[in-house]
Design an enzyme around this catalytic site. Structure first.
Site, PDB file in Angstrom:
ATOM      1  N   ARG A   7      -6.361   1.456  14.006  1.00 40.26           N
ATOM      2  CA  ARG A   7      -6.501   1.301  12.547  1.00 40.26           C
ATOM      3  C   ARG A   7      -5.505   0.240  12.035  1.00 40.26           C
ATOM      4  NH1 ARG A   7      -3.478   1.238   8.072  1.00 40.26           N
ATOM      5  NH2 ARG A   7      -2.292   3.020   8.834  1.00 40.26           N
ATOM      6  N   HIS A  58       6.562   6.431   9.855  1.00 37.26           N
ATOM      7  CA  HIS A  58       5.720   5.284  10.219  1.00 37.26           C
ATOM      8  C   HIS A  58       6.510   4.015   9.917  1.00 37.26           C
ATOM      9  CE1 HIS A  58       1.544   3.274   9.941  1.00 37.26           C
ATOM     10  NE2 HIS A  58       2.337   2.365   9.422  1.00 37.26           N
ATOM     11  N   HIS A  97       7.441  -0.181  10.566  1.00 32.53           N
ATOM     12  CA  HIS A  97       7.020  -1.515  11.010  1.00 32.53           C
ATOM     13  C   HIS A  97       8.259  -2.266  11.479  1.00 32.53           C
ATOM     14  CE1 HIS A  97       2.689  -1.942   9.851  1.00 32.53           C
ATOM     15  NE2 HIS A  97       2.994  -0.767   9.323  1.00 32.53           N
ATOM     16  N   CYS A  99      -0.101  -4.721   7.079  1.00 30.47           N
ATOM     17  CA  CYS A  99      -0.949  -4.455   5.920  1.00 30.47           C
ATOM     18  C   CYS A  99      -1.420  -5.783   5.350  1.00 30.47           C
ATOM     19  CB  CYS A  99      -0.161  -3.679   4.871  1.00 30.47           C
ATOM     20  SG  CYS A  99      -1.068  -3.499   3.332  1.00 30.47           S
ATOM     21  N   ASN A 133       3.588  -3.075  13.717  1.00 31.63           N
ATOM     22  CA  ASN A 133       4.148  -1.723  13.691  1.00 31.63           C
ATOM     23  C   ASN A 133       5.202  -1.585  14.772  1.00 31.63           C
ATOM     24  OD1 ASN A 133       1.404  -1.360  12.508  1.00 31.63           O
ATOM     25  ND2 ASN A 133       2.098   0.751  12.412  1.00 31.63           N
TER      26      ASN A 133
HETATM   27  N1  COA Z   1     -16.112   2.799   1.805  1.00 30.78           N
HETATM   28  C1  COA Z   1     -17.121   1.906   1.658  1.00 30.78           C
HETATM   29  N2  COA Z   1     -17.388   1.247   0.538  1.00 30.78           N
HETATM   30  C2  COA Z   1     -16.602   1.507  -0.511  1.00 30.78           C
HETATM   31  C3  COA Z   1     -15.542   2.420  -0.451  1.00 30.78           C
HETATM   32  C4  COA Z   1     -15.303   3.083   0.772  1.00 30.78           C
HETATM   33  N3  COA Z   1     -14.310   3.939   0.930  1.00 30.78           N
HETATM   34  N4  COA Z   1     -14.943   2.472  -1.630  1.00 30.78           N
HETATM   35  C5  COA Z   1     -15.610   1.602  -2.440  1.00 30.78           C
HETATM   36  N5  COA Z   1     -16.597   1.034  -1.753  1.00 30.78           N
HETATM   37  C6  COA Z   1     -17.529   0.005  -2.220  1.00 30.78           C
HETATM   38  C7  COA Z   1     -18.244   0.425  -3.471  1.00 30.78           C
HETATM   39  O1  COA Z   1     -19.414   1.122  -3.117  1.00 30.78           O
HETATM   40  C8  COA Z   1     -18.539  -0.914  -4.113  1.00 30.78           C
HETATM   41  O2  COA Z   1     -19.605  -1.544  -3.440  1.00 30.78           O
HETATM   42  P1  COA Z   1     -20.570  -2.575  -4.184  1.00 30.78           P
HETATM   43  O3  COA Z   1     -19.705  -3.763  -4.550  1.00 30.78           O
HETATM   44  O4  COA Z   1     -21.576  -2.919  -3.128  1.00 30.78           O
HETATM   45  O5  COA Z   1     -21.091  -1.845  -5.358  1.00 30.78           O
HETATM   46  C9  COA Z   1     -17.316  -1.734  -3.787  1.00 30.78           C
HETATM   47  O6  COA Z   1     -16.764  -1.130  -2.588  1.00 30.78           O
HETATM   48  C10 COA Z   1     -16.270  -1.723  -4.877  1.00 30.78           C
HETATM   49  O7  COA Z   1     -15.979  -0.390  -5.247  1.00 30.78           O
HETATM   50  P2  COA Z   1     -14.722  -0.009  -6.132  1.00 30.78           P
HETATM   51  O8  COA Z   1     -14.667   1.457  -6.287  1.00 30.78           O
HETATM   52  O9  COA Z   1     -14.726  -0.870  -7.370  1.00 30.78           O
HETATM   53  O10 COA Z   1     -13.565  -0.379  -5.175  1.00 30.78           O
HETATM   54  P3  COA Z   1     -12.487  -1.520  -5.314  1.00 30.78           P
HETATM   55  O11 COA Z   1     -13.072  -2.853  -5.109  1.00 30.78           O
HETATM   56  O12 COA Z   1     -11.694  -1.268  -6.534  1.00 30.78           O
HETATM   57  O13 COA Z   1     -11.581  -1.171  -4.012  1.00 30.78           O
HETATM   58  C11 COA Z   1     -10.785   0.450  -2.421  1.00 30.78           C
HETATM   59  C12 COA Z   1     -10.956   0.077  -3.885  1.00 30.78           C
HETATM   60  C13 COA Z   1      -9.747   1.543  -2.318  1.00 30.78           C
HETATM   61  C14 COA Z   1     -12.126   0.928  -1.889  1.00 30.78           C
HETATM   62  C15 COA Z   1     -10.383  -0.801  -1.618  1.00 30.78           C
HETATM   63  O14 COA Z   1      -9.324  -1.433  -2.280  1.00 30.78           O
HETATM   64  C16 COA Z   1      -9.982  -0.455  -0.214  1.00 30.78           C
HETATM   65  O15 COA Z   1     -10.799  -0.049   0.599  1.00 30.78           O
HETATM   66  N6  COA Z   1      -8.693  -0.645   0.126  1.00 30.78           N
HETATM   67  C17 COA Z   1      -8.191  -0.313   1.439  1.00 30.78           C
HETATM   68  C18 COA Z   1      -6.942  -1.044   1.683  1.00 30.78           C
HETATM   69  C19 COA Z   1      -6.374  -0.765   3.050  1.00 30.78           C
HETATM   70  O16 COA Z   1      -6.945  -0.085   3.881  1.00 30.78           O
HETATM   71  N7  COA Z   1      -5.197  -1.331   3.282  1.00 30.78           N
HETATM   72  C20 COA Z   1      -4.535  -1.253   4.496  1.00 30.78           C
HETATM   73  C21 COA Z   1      -4.095   0.092   4.884  1.00 30.78           C
HETATM   74  S1  COA Z   1      -2.714   0.722   4.002  1.00 30.78           S
HETATM   75 ZN    ZN Z   2       1.466   0.572   8.671  1.00 30.31          ZN
END
Ligand code: COA
Ligand code: ZN
Length: 311
Positions: A14, A206, A208, A239, A248
């Protein structure tokens, strides 16, 4: 005498793979996870159920979770940022949901595109939905030891957030040093406070290695009574939403150090190194692991010919 046990969780599939510029093929991801499953980890963080737009590298999360083998005794966890992610993860037979939010407001907005209040609300809903299910819940708090945009996060703020989750019934939490800002005396102090304020919480740390302090921080946390650590095979990781983030804490470096220091990690270092050796080809670049490059402390290297030719 029994050696003290330290439980290790590998997060390379991940935290490592999420950050690679090339897409690692699903079959290759599964092969690495399956190989890690035989190495003796307590837990493996196999993928994340995040938005594929935010983290395209892990857009194959469902397939990975459906196809990996499950080794009894190993917990398979996944990172989940929101309700949508939880719904996807639950269809895949996870052992643990690793919910994530940041201790600092700015990093939460940068990484998760929502306020901490909104994260608390969403994660609260997930906790409520899972509280009566066999799926365990862990909450990972990012930027506990400092935020790359805000600077230090106060210890009282970290304890406040931990308290909110403890009140929801969460009994597993991970304190994350997302961008390698932690240093040993700070780690010792925060771990001691967290343990005394939340004695029933199973705590994981955790780290890094962004500034070369990961191993020192592991030892400091052990001093404070911590016995669970995330680490990443090969030292991959970082990240994508934190400037300057890098690898990490490297799993094989930690196993090597802890075994020398008289701890039982449950992990076979040679077997682990054989898996790590597959990474450079897979990610198509050199990896940070020093033990992969240098070998164990007592790895013997052949002497140059002139040594034996001397009279
Ligand atoms: N899995 C799949 N699709 C997702 C989702 C999820 N968990 N959460 C939101 N989406 C999709 C929505 O369906 C939407 O799709 P569309 O554009 O086709 O309609 C789109 O993503 C935007 O949704 P929204 O709720 O507005 O999300 P966002 O753009 O504000 O993003 C997160 C929010 C949390 C989903 C996003 O920032 C994210 O996944 N971040 C992860 C960051 C990460 O893992 N960082 C490293 C580890 S710490
Ligand atoms: Zn990390």
């Amino acid at each position: 005498m029994n050696k003290p046990r330290i439980y290790l969780h590998d997060v390379a599939p991940r935290d490592g793979f999420q950050n690679e510029p090339i897409f690692i093929e699903t079959d290759d991801k599964i092969a690495i996870i399956d190989a890690l499953s035989d190495c003796g980890f307590a837990k493996i963080e196999a993928t994340s159920f995040t938005s594929p737009k935010a983290i395209p590298a892990l857009r194959d999360a469902e397939e990975v979770m459906h196809r990996i083998k499950r080794v009894p005794g190993v917990e398979y966890t996944v990172l989940i940022p929101n309700v949508r992610g939880a719904e996807r993860a639950l269809s895949c037979g996870i052992d643990e949901a690793n919910l994530v939010m940041s201790a600092s407001e700015t990093h939460n907005r940068a990484n998760l595109r929502m306020t901490r209040d909104k994260s608390l609300l969403q994660l609260g809903q997930i906790v409520q939905a899972l509280n009566d299910s066999p799926v365990k819940i862990n909450v990972s708090l990012s930027t506990v030891f400092g935020c790359p945009m805000e600077g230090d996060v106060t210890q009282s703020e970290v304890m406040r957030l931990m308290g909110l989750f403890a009140d929801m019934g969460v009994n597993r939490m991970t304190l994350c040093d997302t961008t390698g800002m932690a240093y040993p005396s700070q780690v010792r102090e925060i771990c001691q406070t967290a343990k005394s304020e939340f004695p029933d919480m199973t705590l994981t740390l955790h780290f890094h290695n962004t500034r070369g302090l990961a191993q020192a921080n592991v030892l400091a946390a052990i001093d404070a009574g911590i016995d669970r650590f995330d680490a990443s095979l090969g030292g991959l990781g970082g990240c994508p939403f934190a400037p300057g983030a890098s690898g990490n804490a490297c799993t094989e470096e930690i196993v090597h150090m802890l075994e020398l220091e008289g701890f039982d990690t449950g992990i076979d270092l040679d077997q682990l190194l054989a898996v790590s050796a597959r990474l450079p080809d897979l990610v198509q670049h050199d990896i940070p692991s020093q033990i992969l490059k240098a070998g164990h402390r007592l790895t013997r290297h052949p002497a140059p010919d002139y040594v034996n030719d001397m009279i």
